[in-house]
Enzyme design. Structure first.
Site, PDB file in Angstrom:
ATOM      1  N   GLY A   1       5.987  -2.173  -5.268  1.00  0.00           N
ATOM      2  CA  GLY A   1       6.275  -1.381  -4.074  1.00  0.00           C
ATOM      3  C   GLY A   1       5.220  -0.323  -3.793  1.00  0.00           C
ATOM      4  CG  HIS A   2       6.138   2.387  -0.657  1.00  0.00           C
ATOM      5  ND1 HIS A   2       7.260   1.585  -0.539  1.00  0.00           N
ATOM      6  CD2 HIS A   2       6.607   3.652  -0.591  1.00  0.00           C
ATOM      7  CE1 HIS A   2       8.320   2.344  -0.398  1.00  0.00           C
ATOM      8  NE2 HIS A   2       7.960   3.595  -0.435  1.00  0.00           N
ATOM      9  CG  ASN A   3       3.981   5.873  -2.411  1.00  0.00           C
ATOM     10  OD1 ASN A   3       2.951   5.655  -1.768  1.00  0.00           O
ATOM     11  ND2 ASN A   3       5.038   6.433  -1.900  1.00  0.00           N
TER      12      ASN A   3
ATOM     13  NE  ARG B   1      -1.052  -0.996   4.761  1.00  0.00           N
ATOM     14  CZ  ARG B   1      -1.522  -0.112   5.652  1.00  0.00           C
ATOM     15  NH1 ARG B   1      -2.400   0.789   5.288  1.00  0.00           N
ATOM     16  NH2 ARG B   1      -1.142  -0.158   6.903  1.00  0.00           N
TER      17      ARG B   1
ATOM     18  CB  SER C   1       7.660   6.405  -5.695  1.00  0.00           C
ATOM     19  OG  SER C   1       7.229   6.505  -4.355  1.00  0.00           O
TER      20      SER C   1
END
Lengths: 363, 363, 363
Positions: B258-260, B237, B278
């Site tokens: 991965g996150h973002n 998340r 990201s």
């Protein structure tokens, strides 16, 4: 459970020396060993630490002078690493799970469990499943419809096996392994950029926005005898026929095996190896950690790869490979050496150009 | 369930030829086909094996001479691989799970399940969850607090979805997929060696012992319609906003997102792909197995990568990439060719140096 | 739960400016922020989007002109990324799980759970387990025989921990993590091709068909305090002694840690990293995503790797590494640059050969 040095040596087909009636509870590294543990010092460099621990007995290499090491007893084996297989089996405490069928397990009435099958808590076993004698289905495992598992298997916690999978005898699966997920197979209505890039080796042609249609997996997975599958490893089922794993093959953790793959006998796949869809691997292949095998290629018998080798094309039998893209290991090592000398080469060529230019002018 | 050749052809929008009332139970590869199976021989090289099996009907490529192949009936499609999508959907036996809500499932009172939702044994569904009509939640799945899943979804066994995840219609998830794990985000009190090495491209400066503080993930995961997520794949998340996956995107097994991360529409990620935190991927991107995308970079629309490509920098739209570090595929192929010729180059330059030195002396 | 700007700044040890009594419910990116959200604009480039959202307060970089940005209040921190750790902890909504022991959990009578331990639905806890105060065992977790987990831990759903694992305080594990799977250790009766290829760096000698014997794992896994383990990550147990993870180390998703590995303190392993069996990593190491560390090698303190680095040999302390095979990052960057210039070099050398040949003839 305790064994004498003599009993251990006999079980391993090894030689016991000295006070062979010494009792042993378990094994340890030389530094950590207590006086009731067998120290493992199977190479001279490990024996140096024997004096730091309290071992009275050790498993040593062939030719070791056990008395000079201050031991009272020793076990000598011509190939100690192989003896360790038997020794570790003797000393294995296991997972400590209770036997029998746990009442919380949800087992379909039509499933057939042979005698002495154990089923842990929270297990789900589907319709038509058949499980062979003595197999242990660990806690929280899932066994899908019509799947068969042979006798003598051991499934650690949380293993998931989809429908219609067929597995032989003495199967071992580590926690979280997934067998029989759907293949990753999608197709666009028109010829796609990937299809064109494969043909042209780099040109995808005119780009077109397209969505994917799913090709369902109609096959399942067939696994031979004496196979081991690692933690969180995934083996997808085939599109039309089964994905196949041969007898005696061992697969480590987090390995990806795509749909339709065929793997031979006694083949070893180390951690995080990826085998693309429809690739074919022979017998006695050994792929080191993070090796990648492109889809639809062929890897011959007895091929060995070094860590992180990425094979984009077929590999003939017997080759030892390394690198990305994969080359014969000795050629690759030479490439690596040359890469390190490359800076020097640029300097040399620049100097040569100057010299030659001067000579040319002076000519 | 049996279909006539005619019925199958009609369903696929394909052409039926010959004895179109032949009944078909399932499909098979040419070698394995029985007389009630439709053989799949969609390229001439596969048709050679038809005589080894017993197929009376086959799906063939456009222009195939089905009678010369000894068949009684044939289905012809202009793009057989696309026809296979429809055909495999017709023939799919599914996982064989019973419908309805299994009594062992633990479902929070506040969860809203639309009509015809199925929930398997040992499932846990949290507070505030909403699940759309007809969605199947397989055995041992977990659905976290306030998560929404659209209609027509199919979750295989053991899928885990954290809190506040929002998923569209017709979602498919393979066994063990994890959606909504916490992002991997840690920070040191002072500027770290990694931060300095990124700025200097290689120098971490003076080394300092530091411990990490955790940055909690406050965002969740948003997934569009018609998305598929593979076995044991992980989607983290976001830190502040949600990690996002667009409509129609398909993700294979053991993929790390991965996150973002933001992923566009109709994008394909093959097995063991890793997308760093990201990173942003466009629409209609196709990343081959084991591709790595560094954190914080941008991958444009219609980018295609070859197996194990490792992208350390942005990739403009439409590029076909290969290698580590990623280059345009044709440039990379040339680099590979030159690497193989490097030994020769060193020899040539050494010889040149000798010759030039001699000329210089004789000058 | 709402906080004033003043309360937040105090909790973070940061400075509050302007209308510090403004109430804040949660945080958001500048574009998405409502008037009760704290916008995160910790670099000037993010602040540009403040006008698109409705934020009245923001967390800004040191020296930012908050009034010029149209804000009513601001929080200023000398290292905003570090302040985000504290801020995100304050604002974390958590997973929303009920407290207490769920009645569906199967907990062995001999397990000792300290006060305030929570156990979710469908959990299985084995004999002799000990769990420290306040630790949360999420839904569908499995905790094996005689395993110990310290106080203050948080295990997300479906974590699996085998027998005799020992874990310190404040342990965090993401969904599907597997700790204590069996090591991947097999041995052939006679010396194998792999053993010979390792010695000769490429020659496996005469090929011989052999099957593998299993070396059982007798060790377990020891994990220090303040460790985090990612989703579907696997940590194998040791052959004789435990596999060991030091205090403060953080491990991302889909990471493979082989048997006997030793990892120091405050070490970070990013997504899909693979650590081969018996490798040793120091303290404060940071391995970027998809890094591979060969078995039996040593990685010194403070080593940093770039994405997909593949280490085939020891790495001394303090090195910043990149590439396959791993080199110092600056050397590797130069190799990459030279590879791109290689085509030109071949052309230059070909031209030189021609020129020199001409000069030679004219001599």
């Amino acid at each position: 459970m305790a064994y004498t040095v003599e009993q251990i040596a006999q079980a391993l087909g090894a030689t016991a020396l000295g006070a062979t009636d010494l009792e042993i509870d378990s094994v340890a590294e030389p530094t950590d060993a207590t006086d009731r543990q067998l120290a493992l010092a199977m190479k001279p460099e490990y024996a140096e630490n024997l004096s730091e621990g309290e071992a009275r007995a050790a498993m040593l290499w062939d030719g070791a002078d056990w008395q000079a090491l201050g031991l009272e007893a020793a076990i000598i084996s011509p190939r100690p690493r192989f003896a360790l297989a038997g020794l570790s089996a003797m000393m294995d405490q296991g997972q400590g799970w209770p036997q029998g069928i746990h009442p919380s397990a949800v087992i379909d009435d039509s499933a057939e469990l042979a005698p002495d099958v154990s089923v842990g808590p929270m297990v789900v076993i589907g319709a038509g499943v058949r499980i062979g004698a003595g197999t242990v289905i660990g806690p929280q495992c899932f066994i899908g419809t019509d799947t068969q598992i042979g006798p003598g298997g051991f499934l650690r916690e949380g293993v998931r096996i989809g429908a219609r999978v067929c597995i032989g005898a003495r199967f071992v699966a580590q926690p979280g392994a997934v067998i029989g997920g759907d293949g990753f197979s999608f197709v666009t209505p028109e010829v796609s950029g990937v299809e064109r890039a494969r043909q042209t080796l780099g040109e995808q042609g005119e780009v077109q926005k397209q969505s994917y249609a799913r090709i369902h997996s109609l096959g399942s997975v067939s696994i031979g005898d004496d196979v081991e599958v690692g933690a969180n490893t995934c083996i997808d089922r085939g599109t039309v026929r089964d994905t196949r794993i041969g007898n005696g093959s061992k697969i480590d953790n987090l390995v990806q095996i795509g749909h339709n793959v065929v793997i031979g006998n006694d083949t070893l796949l180390c951690g995080q190896v990826g085998i693309g869809g429809s690739a074919v691997l022979g017998n006695n292949v050994v792929l080191a950690g993070q090796t990648g095998i492109a889809d639809n290629i062929f890897v011959g018998d007895n091929v060995i790869t070094g860590g992180s080798t990425k094979a984009l094309a077929n590999i003939p039998a017997g080759r030892v490979m390394l690198g990305y893209p994969a080359m014969k290991m000795d050629s690759q090592m030479e490439v690596y050496k040359n890469l390190r000398r490359l800076k020097r080469l640029f300097t040399d060529v620049a100097a040569l150009k100057k010299t030659v230019s001067k000579i040319g002018q002076s000519d």
